[in-house]
Enzyme design. Structure first.
Site, PDB file in Angstrom:
ATOM      1  N   SER A 186       0.856  -1.180   0.000  1.00 49.93           N
ATOM      2  CA  SER A 186       0.000   0.000   0.000  1.00 49.93           C
ATOM      3  C   SER A 186       0.895   1.234   0.000  1.00 49.93           C
ATOM      4  O   SER A 186       2.126   1.120   0.030  1.00 49.93           O
ATOM      5  CB  SER A 186      -0.890   0.012   1.235  1.00 49.93           C
ATOM      6  N   LYS A 187       0.246   2.378  -0.006  1.00 48.47           N
ATOM      7  CA  LYS A 187       1.009   3.631  -0.100  1.00 48.47           C
ATOM      8  C   LYS A 187       2.019   3.795   1.030  1.00 48.47           C
ATOM      9  O   LYS A 187       3.002   4.513   0.879  1.00 48.47           O
ATOM     10  CB  LYS A 187       0.046   4.818  -0.111  1.00 48.47           C
ATOM     11  N   ARG A 188       1.756   3.131   2.157  1.00 49.03           N
ATOM     12  CA  ARG A 188       2.705   3.219   3.270  1.00 49.03           C
ATOM     13  C   ARG A 188       4.100   2.753   2.848  1.00 49.03           C
ATOM     14  O   ARG A 188       5.101   3.139   3.418  1.00 49.03           O
ATOM     15  CB  ARG A 188       2.235   2.330   4.434  1.00 49.03           C
TER      16      ARG A 188
END
Ligand code: GLU
Length: 465
Positions: free
Chosen positions: A239-241
């Site tokens: 994910s964007k994390r």
């Protein structure tokens, strides 16, 4: 054997992410390898969430990666008639029925099931209904009694079985009349003669439902290959994390498409310990049999390493073209400086991305050299004045800046001053580039050319008090 037909079927509800791009790539590679057909189908039946902007973003990203399709893009939103016709066919054949249960009723039943520890499933209230009042309803696909298991041989995961009792009567048409994913995907894959469905393994649970639909609609069932997902370094779903997940974000960060393609394919596929694969190598060597069964872990350092490899070994002419927008983005006019191809050649060994290359190239375009403060204090001092004068004089006498000529100049100055090469090169480097890190000093002189080099040495001299 009939021709391989594969497809990539993105839903246009966002950009093309790393996982989707890898699925598209696997499809593309097999189609090319087996002289098959790669179909691109835009799954936009969810009208509320689908946007033209996303369609464009997905098409751009595929083009950037070089994944051209042989058929398509075909839009599901153009195909509502056929879906409608198939709903009617199943209703007429008694394989589907109208369900009038309200959302409230269904929610209440779901909550009760959860409370009692049962798996929530539609209980079949409307299965036997023969009337069809003109009231809001969905259409459900009726599971046939007497089927125990649905089994398929996945080309990546092996044999997979589901028990029919785990399923319930699937909604194939929503209250607003729009058909649902599992239903239209079957019709489209069948009508488009898709022989092998390669997609993310988040769809594995949909496959048994789809197999039952193929059978009910009288279509042959295709082969399936479910590609494992991509995780971040912490083993959680990517994910964007974990950094940018959009393919095009990497273009903006100065990555080359061949690095991305190479990286994507290695996320889950391997061939011994080989790391570097061109698209042509991959078309030759890719095989679903070598795709691992477990998730791939996204590793940005490896992507960066591949990118620097492709920058080092890339064609300077092409890199120069690709570099232009990155220079323009910094406010640099690429034609108002030394030859861009020469600039690129001088930086290929040093810059891991095009963004870095644009930063590293900045000094070539200075009207006035912008000195790094520390470098200036250390290397443009009164005691270097004589050396820089000497350099100015000797370089002025140089007809052109060929390597032997430059070597000759440096040797002469080393003899005369008894300074080591570095002690001469570093002040000169600060004079020419403003900083202490740059390509080799001869290369900088050659790329800047005689006139600019002399101008910059003169500017440095003026700055020494
Ligand atoms: N539109 C689906 C998705 O984007 C594709 C499903 C499939 O490949 O069958 O997840």
């Amino acid at each position: 054997m009939s021709k391989l037909r594969v497809r990539f079927a993105p839903s246009p509800t966002g950009y093309l992410h790393i996982g989707g791009a890898r699925t598209a790539l696997f499809n593309y590679l097999l189609a090319k390898q087996q002289d098959g057909v790669f179909v691109l189908r835009i799954e936009d039946t969810d009208v509320a969430r689908s946007t033209q902007e996303s369609v464009d973003a997905i098409l751009d990203a595929m083009e950037w990666l070089g994944l051209s399709c042989d058929e398509g893009p075909i839009y599901q939103s153009d195909r509502f008639d056929i879906y409608q016709q198939k709903v009617q066919q199943l209703l007429d054949e008694g394989k589907a029925y109208r369900c009038y249960c309200s959302a409230d009723e269904l929610n209440a039943k779901r909550e009760l099931a959860m409370k009692e520890g049962r798996k929530p499933k539609y209980d079949g209230t409307c299965r036997g209904r023969t009337d069809h009042p003109d009231l809001p309803h969905v259409v459900r696909f009726k599971l046939q009694d007497g089927r125990d298991e649905i089994t398929f041989d996945d080309q990546i995961k092996g044999t997979i079985s589901f028990r029919q009792e785990e399923l319930d009567d699937l909604i194939i048409q929503r209250t607003d009349g729009t058909p649902t994913y599992n239903f239209v995907v079957v019709i489209d894959d069948a009508e488009m003669n898709i022989s092998l469905v390669i997609r993310g393994d988040d769809h594995i649970n949909n496959t048994p439902r789809q197999i039952l639909l193929y059978e009910a609609l009288g279509y042959p069932v295709p082969q399936f290959a479910h590609v494992p997902m991509i995780l971040g370094a912490d083993k959680k779903r990517l994910s964007k994390r974990h950094g940018a997940t959009s393919v095009m974000a990497y273009q903006e960060m100065g990555y080359l498409p061949e690095a991305m393609v190479n990286y994507l394919v290695r996320l889950g596929w391997s061939l011994g310990d080989e790391e570097i694969f061109s698209m042509n190598d991959l078309i030759d060597k890719f095989a679903l049999g070598n795709v691992g069964r477990s998730a791939g872990v996204f590793n940005p350092e490896k992507l960066l390493w591949l990118n620097s490899h492709y920058i080092k070994t890339g064609d300077p002419q092409r890199l120069a073209k690709l570099l232009q927008p990155f220079l323009e983005h910094k406010g640099i006019e690429p034609t108002k400086g030394p030859d861009l191809v020469a600039i690129v050649k001088s930086l290929q060994e040093r810059s891991a991305t095009l963004v870095e290359m644009a930063d590293d190239a900045e000094f070539y375009f200075y009207e006035q050299v912008a000195y790094d403060e520390k470098a200036q204090t250390k290397f443009l001092k009164a005691e270097q004045k004589e050396l820089l004068c000497l350099l100015y004089e000797q370089l002025s006498n140089c007809e052109n800046f060929t390597e032997p000529q430059l070597e000759h100049v440096f040797n002469a100055i080393m003899d005369k001053t008894e300074l080591k090469f570095g002690k001469i090169a570093q002040p000169l480097r600060v004079a020419l580039t403003g900083g202490t890190a740059s390509p080799g000093i001869y290369e900088v002189l050659q790329v800047l050319g005689k006139e600019t080099s002399l101008k910059r040495i003169a500017q440095a001299l003026e700055n020494i008090v």
